[in-house]
Design a protein around this motif. Structure first.
Motif, PDB file in Angstrom:
ATOM      1  N   TYR A  36      44.200  56.288  33.635  1.00  0.00           N
ATOM      2  CA  TYR A  36      42.834  57.085  33.027  1.00  0.00           C
ATOM      3  C   TYR A  36      41.641  56.536  33.664  1.00  0.00           C
ATOM      4  N   VAL A  37      41.791  55.152  33.903  1.00  0.00           N
ATOM      5  CA  VAL A  37      40.549  54.534  34.789  1.00  0.00           C
ATOM      6  C   VAL A  37      40.423  55.085  36.129  1.00  0.00           C
ATOM      7  N   TYR A  38      41.704  55.629  36.960  1.00  0.00           N
ATOM      8  CA  TYR A  38      41.511  56.053  38.054  1.00  0.00           C
ATOM      9  C   TYR A  38      41.079  57.379  38.230  1.00  0.00           C
ATOM     10  N   SER A  39      41.275  58.161  37.103  1.00  0.00           N
ATOM     11  CA  SER A  39      40.855  59.416  36.886  1.00  0.00           C
ATOM     12  C   SER A  39      39.361  59.739  36.254  1.00  0.00           C
ATOM     13  N   LYS A  40      38.756  58.532  35.873  1.00  0.00           N
ATOM     14  CA  LYS A  40      37.457  58.520  35.419  1.00  0.00           C
ATOM     15  C   LYS A  40      37.361  58.892  33.964  1.00  0.00           C
ATOM     16  N   ILE A  41      38.294  59.092  33.290  1.00  0.00           N
ATOM     17  CA  ILE A  41      38.425  59.360  31.682  1.00  0.00           C
ATOM     18  C   ILE A  41      37.923  58.161  31.102  1.00  0.00           C
ATOM     19  N   ILE A  42      38.535  56.883  31.703  1.00  0.00           N
ATOM     20  CA  ILE A  42      37.701  55.683  31.191  1.00  0.00           C
ATOM     21  C   ILE A  42      37.080  54.894  32.055  1.00  0.00           C
ATOM     22  N   THR A  43      35.712  54.234  31.632  1.00  0.00           N
ATOM     23  CA  THR A  43      34.807  53.760  32.435  1.00  0.00           C
ATOM     24  C   THR A  43      34.873  52.142  32.220  1.00  0.00           C
ATOM     25  N   ARG A  44      34.111  51.719  33.160  1.00  0.00           N
ATOM     26  CA  ARG A  44      34.252  50.029  32.729  1.00  0.00           C
ATOM     27  C   ARG A  44      33.564  49.921  31.445  1.00  0.00           C
ATOM     28  N   GLU A  45      32.337  50.569  31.137  1.00  0.00           N
ATOM     29  CA  GLU A  45      31.662  50.114  29.748  1.00  0.00           C
ATOM     30  C   GLU A  45      32.580  50.697  28.570  1.00  0.00           C
ATOM     31  N   ASP A  46      33.373  51.432  28.822  1.00  0.00           N
ATOM     32  CA  ASP A  46      34.576  51.873  27.543  1.00  0.00           C
ATOM     33  C   ASP A  46      35.320  50.743  27.048  1.00  0.00           C
ATOM     34  N   ILE A  47      36.031  49.975  28.143  1.00  0.00           N
ATOM     35  CA  ILE A  47      36.823  49.038  27.771  1.00  0.00           C
ATOM     36  C   ILE A  47      36.742  47.532  28.272  1.00  0.00           C
ATOM     37  N   TYR A  48      36.016  47.586  29.273  1.00  0.00           N
ATOM     38  CA  TYR A  48      35.740  46.255  30.112  1.00  0.00           C
ATOM     39  C   TYR A  48      36.842  45.617  30.384  1.00  0.00           C
ATOM     40  N   PRO A  49      37.449  46.279  31.429  1.00  0.00           N
ATOM     41  CA  PRO A  49      38.715  45.816  31.831  1.00  0.00           C
ATOM     42  C   PRO A  49      38.798  44.808  32.900  1.00  0.00           C
ATOM     43  N   GLN A  50      39.667  44.007  32.883  1.00  0.00           N
ATOM     44  CA  GLN A  50      39.809  42.971  34.029  1.00  0.00           C
ATOM     45  C   GLN A  50      41.258  43.049  34.283  1.00  0.00           C
ATOM     46  N   ILE A  51      41.796  42.929  35.733  1.00  0.00           N
ATOM     47  CA  ILE A  51      43.063  42.857  36.156  1.00  0.00           C
ATOM     48  C   ILE A  51      43.357  41.740  36.808  1.00  0.00           C
ATOM     49  N   PHE A  52      44.453  41.111  36.588  1.00  0.00           N
ATOM     50  CA  PHE A  52      44.906  40.016  37.621  1.00  0.00           C
ATOM     51  C   PHE A  52      46.222  40.113  38.265  1.00  0.00           C
ATOM     52  N   VAL A  53      46.539  39.772  39.406  1.00  0.00           N
ATOM     53  CA  VAL A  53      47.797  40.004  39.988  1.00  0.00           C
ATOM     54  C   VAL A  53      48.126  38.701  40.812  1.00  0.00           C
ATOM     55  N   ASN A  54      49.480  38.505  40.917  1.00  0.00           N
ATOM     56  CA  ASN A  54      49.892  37.306  41.566  1.00  0.00           C
ATOM     57  C   ASN A  54      49.861  37.212  43.235  1.00  0.00           C
ATOM     58  N   HIS A  55      49.446  38.407  43.889  1.00  0.00           N
ATOM     59  CA  HIS A  55      49.273  38.804  45.048  1.00  0.00           C
ATOM     60  C   HIS A  55      48.591  39.945  45.308  1.00  0.00           C
ATOM     61  N   PRO A  56      47.874  39.915  46.315  1.00  0.00           N
ATOM     62  CA  PRO A  56      47.168  41.250  46.808  1.00  0.00           C
ATOM     63  C   PRO A  56      47.909  42.256  47.011  1.00  0.00           C
ATOM     64  N   THR A  57      49.176  42.135  47.702  1.00  0.00           N
ATOM     65  CA  THR A  57      49.867  43.303  48.285  1.00  0.00           C
ATOM     66  C   THR A  57      51.260  43.021  47.609  1.00  0.00           C
ATOM     67  N   GLU A  58      51.717  41.889  47.629  1.00  0.00           N
ATOM     68  CA  GLU A  58      53.016  41.683  47.097  1.00  0.00           C
ATOM     69  C   GLU A  58      53.066  41.227  45.749  1.00  0.00           C
ATOM     70  N   ILE A  59      52.883  42.525  44.902  1.00  0.00           N
ATOM     71  CA  ILE A  59      52.553  42.146  43.384  1.00  0.00           C
ATOM     72  C   ILE A  59      54.061  42.168  42.668  1.00  0.00           C
ATOM     73  N   LYS A  60      54.199  41.013  42.014  1.00  0.00           N
ATOM     74  CA  LYS A  60      55.317  40.923  40.927  1.00  0.00           C
ATOM     75  C   LYS A  60      55.039  40.669  39.450  1.00  0.00           C
ATOM     76  N   CYS A  61      53.517  40.599  39.144  1.00  0.00           N
ATOM     77  CA  CYS A  61      52.993  40.467  37.891  1.00  0.00           C
ATOM     78  C   CYS A  61      51.597  41.079  37.689  1.00  0.00           C
ATOM     79  N   VAL A  62      51.520  41.756  36.797  1.00  0.00           N
ATOM     80  CA  VAL A  62      50.128  42.485  36.478  1.00  0.00           C
ATOM     81  C   VAL A  62      49.681  41.922  35.095  1.00  0.00           C
ATOM     82  N   ILE A  63      48.350  41.376  34.876  1.00  0.00           N
ATOM     83  CA  ILE A  63      47.846  41.009  33.562  1.00  0.00           C
ATOM     84  C   ILE A  63      46.485  41.949  33.441  1.00  0.00           C
TER      85      ILE A  63
END
Length: 313
Positions: A36-63
């Motif tokens: 939904y964020v990617y398709s712009k149904i949800i905007t930053r101001e709707d849910i104020y998201p933050q995403i954290f990953v363990n590595h920029p490309t070799e992702i094993k965990c997402v919060i």
């Protein structure tokens, strides 16, 4: 390592989505939320998201940290309000990478709701972490996750009733219906629903309502995280098949806007389980919602808002 990702950078967001879709396809809620964020149904101001990953490309965990639509008035006040948390982690890395990210990425000084957490692999790690640190009280609610088999649904659609009872009109909900839904449906603050959240779903997503002489008598909504939810029929309008009818019609509309249709129901909700099976949903596992309340709550001062932890729960 713990890296915060700018998800409003398309390349970054696509990298995270690819990990979710390819490696952990049963993590439906976080994947649909970010879609939904990617398709712009949800905007930053709707849910104020933050995403954290363990590595920029070799992702094993997402919060993913996010708020409910309309709950937080601006970015600077997110710590005054409950934050939702979605966690997706390759099960081989839950005992090292996930623990490190729990320490570095989670705001443990405020109230949290961990949403759709994988019960077998992630919940025990969170429980152990909280208990060892002795930082809060917490409660766990367990739900069945269902996903729709589109091909099965299209076959069942041939025999499922789509006939509208005489005198009843079926149409999308209106924004003002949110007040009726909250009042008549008996939803309270601890049910995780707010007027703003319902209005967000009505304005931006798929909804269906049943009306008799202009009065709303039944409804079914799609929530802002993409899940199939909130079905209710007024007592005087029951036994007309409205819950089933609204669910079928809403599903048909949902399939026009998203690839996967899914939802959650309590373990003991036999009516929902039966309706889901009737429509072609199949069980994909048990997922937990963990309500976390810290011993000491940190609230940021702001002249416009009371110094209390505001929550929709």
């Amino acid at each position: 390592m713990c890296i915060e990702v700018n998800i409003f950078n398309t390349d970054n967001l696509l990298t995270v989505l690819k990990f979710l879709r390819d490696q952990l396809p049963q993590s439906l809620l976080p994947c649909q939320l970010l879609t939904y964020v990617y398709s712009k149904i949800i905007t930053r101001e709707d849910i104020y998201p933050q995403i954290f990953v363990n590595h920029p490309t070799e992702i094993k965990c997402v919060i993913i940290l996010y708020s409910m639509p309309g709950l937080v008035p601006n970015w600077n006040l997110t710590q005054n309000y409950i934050r939702n948390v979605a966690i997706v982690c390759d099960k081989e890395y839950t005992k090292n990478v996930l623990v490190e990210m729990l320490i570095k990425c989670i705001p443990w000084n405020q109230k949290l709701m961990f949403c759709a957490i994988e019960q077998r692999n992630i919940t025990p790690i969170i429980e152990q972490f909280i208990e060892e640190k002795k930082i809060s009280n917490y409660e766990i609610w367990t739900y069945i996750q269902f996903q729709l088999d589109k091909n099965v649904f299209m076959e069942k659609l041939k025999i499922l009733s789509t006939t509208v009872p005489p005198g009843i009109e079926i149409r999308p909900l209106k924004s003002e219906d949110a007040y009726i839904i909250m009042e008549v449906g008996g939803y309270k603050s601890y049910d995780m629903y707010t007027i703003d959240q319902i209005q967000f779903s009505i304005k931006k997503l798929c909804t269906m309502g049943a009306y008799l002489d202009g009065k709303l008598i039944g409804w079914r909504l799609l929530l802002y995280d993409g899940s199939f939810d909130m079905v209710y029929t007024l007592p005087e309008a029951r036994r007309l098949g409205l819950a089933s009818l609204l669910s079928v019609l809403l599903t048909t509309e949902m399939l026009k806007m998203q690839e996967r249709v899914f939802g959650y129901t309590a373990l003991n909700n036999q009516k929902s389980v039966g309706l889901a099976a009737k429509m072609g949903f199949y069980e994909t596992g048990l997922y937990d919602w963990i309500v976390f309340e810290p011993n000491d709550i940190s609230v940021k001062e702001d002249q416009r808002h009371p110094q209390i932890l505001k929550s929709s729960i």
